[in-house]
Structure formats: C-alpha cells, structure tokens
Design an enzyme around this catalytic site. Structure first.
Site, short mmCIF file in Angstrom:
data_model
loop_
_atom_site.label_atom_id
_atom_site.label_comp_id
_atom_site.label_asym_id
_atom_site.label_seq_id
_atom_site.Cartn_x
_atom_site.Cartn_y
_atom_site.Cartn_z
CE LYS A 13 75.72 -29.00 25.89
NZ LYS A 13 76.75 -28.82 26.86
NE ARG A 88 72.60 -24.27 29.18
CZ ARG A 88 73.36 -24.28 28.09
NH1 ARG A 88 73.04 -24.20 26.94
NH2 ARG A 88 74.55 -24.12 28.18
NE ARG A 127 84.21 -24.11 25.33
CZ ARG A 127 83.01 -24.50 25.83
NH1 ARG A 127 82.46 -25.32 25.16
NH2 ARG A 127 82.21 -23.88 26.63
NE ARG A 161 81.68 -20.19 25.36
CZ ARG A 161 80.62 -21.11 25.53
NH1 ARG A 161 80.56 -22.10 24.55
NH2 ARG A 161 79.76 -21.08 26.55
NE ARG A 172 79.21 -21.75 30.99
CZ ARG A 172 80.27 -22.28 30.35
NH1 ARG A 172 81.45 -21.77 30.64
NH2 ARG A 172 79.91 -22.91 29.17
P1 ADP Z 1 79.95 -28.39 25.16
O1 ADP Z 1 79.53 -28.05 23.77
O2 ADP Z 1 79.14 -29.58 25.87
O3 ADP Z 1 79.99 -27.27 25.95
P2 ADP Z 1 82.55 -28.89 23.78
O4 ADP Z 1 82.35 -29.64 22.44
O5 ADP Z 1 82.88 -27.27 23.47
O6 ADP Z 1 81.53 -28.84 24.79
O7 ADP Z 1 83.75 -29.41 24.37
C1 ADP Z 1 84.45 -28.80 25.54
C2 ADP Z 1 85.92 -29.05 25.31
O8 ADP Z 1 86.28 -30.38 25.56
C3 ADP Z 1 86.37 -28.34 24.09
O9 ADP Z 1 87.73 -27.77 24.38
C4 ADP Z 1 86.89 -29.66 23.24
O10 ADP Z 1 87.92 -29.64 22.25
C5 ADP Z 1 86.93 -30.68 24.28
N1 ADP Z 1 86.56 -31.95 24.34
C6 ADP Z 1 85.00 -32.49 23.60
N2 ADP Z 1 85.23 -33.72 23.38
C7 ADP Z 1 86.23 -34.29 24.15
C8 ADP Z 1 86.70 -35.64 24.61
N3 ADP Z 1 85.88 -36.69 24.28
N4 ADP Z 1 87.93 -35.90 24.84
C9 ADP Z 1 88.64 -34.83 25.34
N5 ADP Z 1 88.32 -33.52 25.28
C10 ADP Z 1 87.24 -33.06 24.40
P1 AMP Z 2 76.63 -22.89 25.71
O1 AMP Z 2 76.95 -22.28 24.50
O2 AMP Z 2 75.54 -24.05 25.39
O3 AMP Z 2 77.59 -23.28 26.83
O4 AMP Z 2 75.61 -21.80 26.30
C1 AMP Z 2 76.17 -20.56 26.92
C2 AMP Z 2 75.41 -19.70 27.87
O5 AMP Z 2 74.17 -19.31 26.94
C3 AMP Z 2 74.78 -20.48 28.83
O6 AMP Z 2 75.42 -20.20 30.05
C4 AMP Z 2 73.41 -19.52 28.91
O7 AMP Z 2 73.64 -18.35 29.57
C5 AMP Z 2 72.86 -19.37 27.57
N1 AMP Z 2 71.95 -20.30 27.06
C6 AMP Z 2 72.51 -21.08 26.07
N2 AMP Z 2 71.41 -22.08 25.78
C7 AMP Z 2 70.39 -21.65 26.71
C8 AMP Z 2 69.14 -22.16 27.04
N3 AMP Z 2 68.39 -23.22 26.51
N4 AMP Z 2 68.34 -21.60 28.15
C9 AMP Z 2 69.00 -20.53 28.79
N5 AMP Z 2 70.16 -20.16 28.60
C10 AMP Z 2 70.96 -20.68 27.58
#
Ligand code: ADP
Ligand code: AMP
Ligand code: ZN
Length: 216
Positions: A13, A88, A127, A161, A172
């Site tokens: 995302k 969410r 990541r 992270r 998660r």
């Molecule tokens: P989200 O915001 O949904 O938690 P991220 O955008 O942070 O996910 O992506 C999670 C991990 O996967 C990151 O390390 C990113 O670089 C990697 N990633 C994202 N999209 C792809 C893809 N299409 N193919 C391979 N790796 C990806």
């Molecule tokens: P994310 O960066 O989207 O992976 O979110 C990291 C953490 O933030 C999650 O595991 C939750 O603890 C909190 N969080 C983010 N967005 C929400 C949401 N819409 N509702 C509740 N908790 C959230």
C-alpha cells in the site's frame, strides 16, 4: 479523486501510494505514519497509541476516526485524498461513509491489493524504512544503494520497524484477517472495489492501478 488503499500489512500500500501521489492530485494519508510520527515525537496521542502498535493491535476506532476526520477536513484534502491503512474495521468504514455523506462527497474507488500470507511474511521481515523521510525499502526486492543509508534523503536512518519483527508480523496478519478482510465484501457491495494482484512487480501493480483510475 477520493481513494482508499486496502490490503494486508505488507501488500504494498505504502509503495503504491508513493507512486499514486506523483501521478494524481491526491493527498496521501497513512494512519500508521501519523501514529508513528506521534510516537517518535512523544505527543499525547503517541503515548496513547504506542502499546497498540508495539503489539500489532489496532488502535481503538474512536481515536482513529477522529484523527482521520481532523485530517480530511483540512484544506489540502479538498481536491482529493488517498487513504492508506484506513479504514481497518467495519466500524471505521461506517464512520467514513457517514462522514462523507454529511459532507456531500463520496469515494471514487477502493483499491484492494491482494497478496498471500506466505509472501506477506517475507515482505514484512525484509522491509526497511527511512525514519527521516518515510521511504520504504526491502533487503531483497528493493535494497538501498548503501546499507542503512536512504537513497532519497541520504540520511543514515534506514531501519527495521519494531512491529516488523516476526512475532508481531504474524499477529498483524491475524488482526487483518479477522478485522479488516471483511471490508472487501463491504466495498464490493458498494460497487467501489478494484482488486489488483499484489504479487506482481511494483511497476506492474502500478500500471494496473493507473488503468483502473484512468478509466473511471
Ligand atoms: P504496506 O504499506 O501495505 O504495509 P509496503 O508498501 O510497505 O506495504 O511494502 C511492504 C514491503 O514489500 C516493502 O519492503 C516493499 O519494498 C516491498 N514491496 C512492495 N510492493 C512489492 C512488490 N510488488 N514486489 C516486491 N516487493 C514489494
Ligand atoms: P501500518 O503502518 O498501516 O502497517 O500500521 C501500523 C500500526 O498502526 C497498526 O498495526 C495499528 O496498530 C496502527 N493503525 C494504523 N492504522 C490503523 C487504523 N485504521 N485503525 C487502527 N489502528 C491502526
Ligand atoms: Zn530518507
């Protein structure tokens, strides 16, 4: 445009959000980023939410919904926004719909990035994020040019992270399956859903998102 990015943690995302905001006039709103910033700056909100993030649990709906509406009501969101990581829960989705109705506006699309659980674990474990500018990397799929140094801002701030450590990751994903996955049906019923295969390359996923948004 008013958009929502839906998908499990690690689906891509944030990665796609950074592509989308370069191409379209939308403001990126990531609730996760807002919470992490508040924790880093040790604000009152940060103190309230830290435990939830550490454990991989969701922050309570009321707190999250108020925070999002405060942000959406700001002037820069008038042209459009991209919600990333919100809603969410069904309660958050309902609160979003009610708030939109009250303001006489609506969502244009909900982009659902689909990725299997085994892939998610690999993505989250690898990541790395820049705590200075927010850029996202992956040790295998998108490494920094110099280890630990951000390609974008050159800061030595690229770290894992806390909630990307293995035990929290599994938590998660379970939280997602129980509380967030029902939103797929919710938005399908509202005829807003666009599914995209998130196991494709970053560029391929973005091409699909663009073809959806350009044909609305
Ligand atoms: P989200 O915001 O949904 O938690 P991220 O955008 O942070 O996910 O992506 C999670 C991990 O996967 C990151 O390390 C990113 O670089 C990697 N990633 C994202 N999209 C792809 C893809 N299409 N193919 C391979 N790796 C990806
Ligand atoms: P994310 O960066 O989207 O992976 O979110 C990291 C953490 O933030 C999650 O595991 C939750 O603890 C909190 N969080 C983010 N967005 C929400 C949401 N819409 N509702 C509740 N908790 C959230
Ligand atoms: Zn950086």
């Amino acid at each position: 445009m008013r958009l929502v990015l839906l998908g499990p943690p690690g689906a891509g995302k944030g990665t796609q959000a950074s592509n989308i905001i370069k191409e379209y006039d939308v403001v990126h709103i990531s609730t996760g980023d807002i919470f992490r910033k508040n924790i880093k700056e040790q604000t009152d909100l940060g103190k309230k939410v830290k435990d939830y993030l550490d454990k991989g649990l969701l922050v309570p709906d009321e707190l999250t919904v108020d925070l999002v509406w405060d942000r959406l009501d700001q002037e820069d969101c008038k042209n459009g926004f991209l919600l990333d990581g919100f809603p969410r829960t069904l309660a958050q989705a309902d609160a979003l719909q009610k708030g939109l109705e009250k303001r006489n506006i609506n969502l244009d699309k909900v982009i659902n990035i689909e990725v299997d659980k085994n892939v998610l674990v690999k993505r989250l474990a690898g990541r790395r994020v820049c705590t200075n500018c927010g850029a996202t990397y992956h040790v295998d799929f998108k490494p920094t040019k110099v280890e630990g140094v951000c390609d974008e801002c050159k800061d030595h701030s690229v770290i894992q992270r806390d909630d990307d450590k293995e035990e929290t990751v599994l938590n998660r994903i379970e939280v997602y399956e129980n509380q967030t996955a029902p939103l797929i049906g919710y938005y399908k019923d509202l005829d807003l859903l666009y599914n995209v295969d998130g196991t494709l390359s970053v560029n391929e996923v973005f091409e699909k998102i663009k073809s959806c948004l350009n044909n609305m």
